[in-house]
Design a protein around this motif. Structure first.
Motif, short mmCIF file in Angstrom:
data_model
loop_
_atom_site.label_atom_id
_atom_site.label_comp_id
_atom_site.label_asym_id
_atom_site.label_seq_id
_atom_site.Cartn_x
_atom_site.Cartn_y
_atom_site.Cartn_z
N VAL A 134 -6.07 -11.26 3.01
CA VAL A 134 -6.41 -12.68 3.07
C VAL A 134 -6.61 -13.22 1.65
N LYS A 135 -6.01 -14.37 1.39
CA LYS A 135 -6.15 -15.03 0.09
C LYS A 135 -6.90 -16.35 0.26
N GLU A 136 -7.65 -16.72 -0.78
CA GLU A 136 -8.23 -18.06 -0.86
C GLU A 136 -7.40 -18.84 -1.88
N GLY A 137 -6.50 -19.64 -1.36
CA GLY A 137 -5.51 -20.26 -2.24
C GLY A 137 -4.52 -19.20 -2.69
N THR A 138 -4.49 -18.96 -4.01
CA THR A 138 -3.61 -17.92 -4.56
C THR A 138 -4.37 -16.66 -4.95
N GLN A 139 -5.70 -16.67 -4.76
CA GLN A 139 -6.53 -15.55 -5.18
C GLN A 139 -6.87 -14.64 -4.00
N LYS A 140 -6.62 -13.34 -4.17
CA LYS A 140 -6.98 -12.39 -3.12
C LYS A 140 -8.50 -12.25 -3.02
N ILE A 141 -8.99 -12.11 -1.81
CA ILE A 141 -10.42 -11.90 -1.59
C ILE A 141 -10.77 -10.47 -1.94
N GLN A 142 -11.90 -10.27 -2.62
CA GLN A 142 -12.34 -8.93 -2.98
C GLN A 142 -12.79 -8.17 -1.74
N ASP A 143 -12.58 -6.86 -1.77
CA ASP A 143 -12.97 -6.00 -0.64
C ASP A 143 -14.45 -5.68 -0.74
N LYS A 144 -15.26 -6.43 0.00
CA LYS A 144 -16.70 -6.18 0.06
C LYS A 144 -17.12 -5.70 1.45
N PHE A 145 -16.14 -5.23 2.20
CA PHE A 145 -16.41 -4.76 3.56
C PHE A 145 -17.13 -3.42 3.52
N VAL A 146 -17.77 -3.06 4.63
CA VAL A 146 -18.52 -1.81 4.73
C VAL A 146 -17.74 -0.83 5.60
N PRO A 147 -18.06 0.48 5.52
CA PRO A 147 -17.38 1.47 6.36
C PRO A 147 -17.58 1.18 7.85
N GLN A 148 -16.67 1.69 8.66
CA GLN A 148 -16.68 1.41 10.10
C GLN A 148 -17.66 2.32 10.83
N ASP A 149 -18.34 1.75 11.82
CA ASP A 149 -19.27 2.50 12.68
C ASP A 149 -19.23 1.86 14.06
#
Length: 414
Positions: free
Chosen positions: A318-333
């Motif tokens: 997913v991008k915001e405009g032309t900038q990719k969103i940083q991966d700040k997601f957490v591990p899956q549980d």
């Protein structure tokens, strides 16, 4: 401390192999194991009187503080069958953890709990192997497990749902109905995963040729995958307008017009539906063109493709405009109240995931509810826990946490 194990058996699972647990001379056996009194009750899910009797017995035992364990003998779909029966009879899920003996085709629920993808069904001389299974259930860890609700609507005039149904010796496509009217809203409970795309189209074709053999079914599935690679398959950008997260939890799909949302992404192209204006105004865009949008509650998919979410760390689609969103997601549980969305940009990458990890891209993660909007005049394929459908002119799909959460038995590591 007294333990009672209730085995709910789907005798047709695993090419009828699960029925071995119903071939004992008694419906109940009792013995001592590791200095603990053990009672085991065998129930065929095809015998309504047995099901109701033992569900009542479970409630009685819970009132007496007996340690109750429910063991499902079957595939992933059988798990939800048993959960539905438990809910109908108001069984206390908090004090009734669920385990599984895997007899299905994919067995992803069993894999993620540590019980493996198959079983030989051999009870052993004097039930030796079966008692060893019980020993493992006694030492298993108890873990929270989230369930989710999937609600999909189609156009009131032209929409419908289709699936494959066996009629005699033939498998034929049928249009789903309710009260002799074409069904316009499909509601399914989900434990493992939900997807829209080519994987569901493969599964839909697989249902037409499904056999009684788990081994043969895997071969059929492989052949269907090869066949679909030679066809032109609609992609996420062609089918889906975008996805939003709702700011209220307890909503139904009929209440969407009165609920505020945050846009998670929109796809390429203009959304022509009047109710999708927030998507057109959003700066969050889905990059690439996934062949499948996959929603994961567990770290196993399609018969053993494991840790898809964790293996694509750092790859955000997913991008915001032309900038990719940083991966700040957490591990899956599977018990944290969150669910994860990923995409596969090619069928080859999706097929290779079980051998070469990291082919997916991350799209979203959260507690939901999530609202997926569809474009006009599309007929995508979708699946819920390996049950495959085609939606003709769908409008919305709502994914939210179920009102119930279950406890599961996770195999202890030696």
């Amino acid at each position: 401390m007294e333990f009672a194990f209730f085995l709910f058996v789907n005798p047709t699972s695993g090419g009828n192999r699960a029925g071995v647990y119903l071939q004992l001379d008694a419906e109940t056996i009792k013995f001592n194991l590791n200095q603990k009194p053990i009672s085991v009750y065998f129930t065929s899910l095809h015998q309504r009187d047995q099901v109701e009797m033992n569900l009542r017995r479970i409630k009685e035992f819970q009132q007496r503080s007996v340690q109750v364990r429910v063991i499902v003998c079957g595939g992933d779909g059988t798990v939800m069958w048993v959960v539905d029966e438990m809910q109908k009879h108001n069984v206390d899920f908090v004090n009734c953890p669920i385990g599984i003996i895997p007899f299905g085709t994919g067995n992803d629920f069993s894999r993620v709990l540590g019980w493996g993808g198959d079983t030989d069904g051999d009870l052993g001389a004097c039930l030796r192997n079966f008692k060893q299974q019980i020993s493992q259930w006694l030492t298993a860890k108890i873990h929270d497990f989230d369930l989710w609700e999937v609600n999909i609507t189609v156009d009131a005039q032209t929409g419908s749902f289709k699936r494959i149904k066996k009629q005699g010796d033939l498998f034929q496509k049928e249009v789903l109905q309710k009260d002799k009217e074409v069904l316009k809203q499909l509601d399914k409970r989900m434990s493992n995963y939900f997807s829209i795309g080519v994987d569901a189209r493969i599964g839909f074709g697989f249902d037409k040729k499904r056999t009684q053999s788990a081994c043969c079914n895997k071969c059929v599935y492989f052949c269907e995958g090869i066949k679909k690679m030679c066809l032109k398959n609609p992609t996420t950008n062609q089918v889906i307008s975008g996805m939003q997260i709702l700011k209220e939890q307890n909503v139904t799909i009929e209440q969407m017009t009165n609920v505020s949302t945050d846009v998670l992404f929109k796809t390429k192209g203009v959304n022509t539906r009047e109710d999708q204006q927030p998507l057109n105004e959003s700066k969050f865009i889905l990059s690439g063109d996934p062949v499948t949008l996959l929603c994961l509650n567990i770290q196993s998919y399609s018969g053993g493709a494991g840790a898809i979410w964790d293996n694509c760390r750092g790859k955000v689609a997913v991008k915001e405009g032309t900038q990719k969103i940083q991966d700040k997601f957490v591990p899956q549980d599977f018990g944290d109240g969150k669910i994860e969305f990923v995409g596969f940009n090619s069928m080859i990458g999706m097929a290779n995931e079980r051998f070469i990890h990291g082919n997916a891209v991350r799209i979203a993660q959260g507690e939901g509810p999530f609202l997926i909007s569809f474009k006009k005049n599309v007929s995508p394929y979708f699946q819920v826990d390996g049950e495959f459908f085609q939606a003709v002119n769908p409008t919305l799909a709502l994914l939210k946490r179920s009102s119930i959460r279950i406890k599961v038995l996770v195999k202890a590591q030696n």
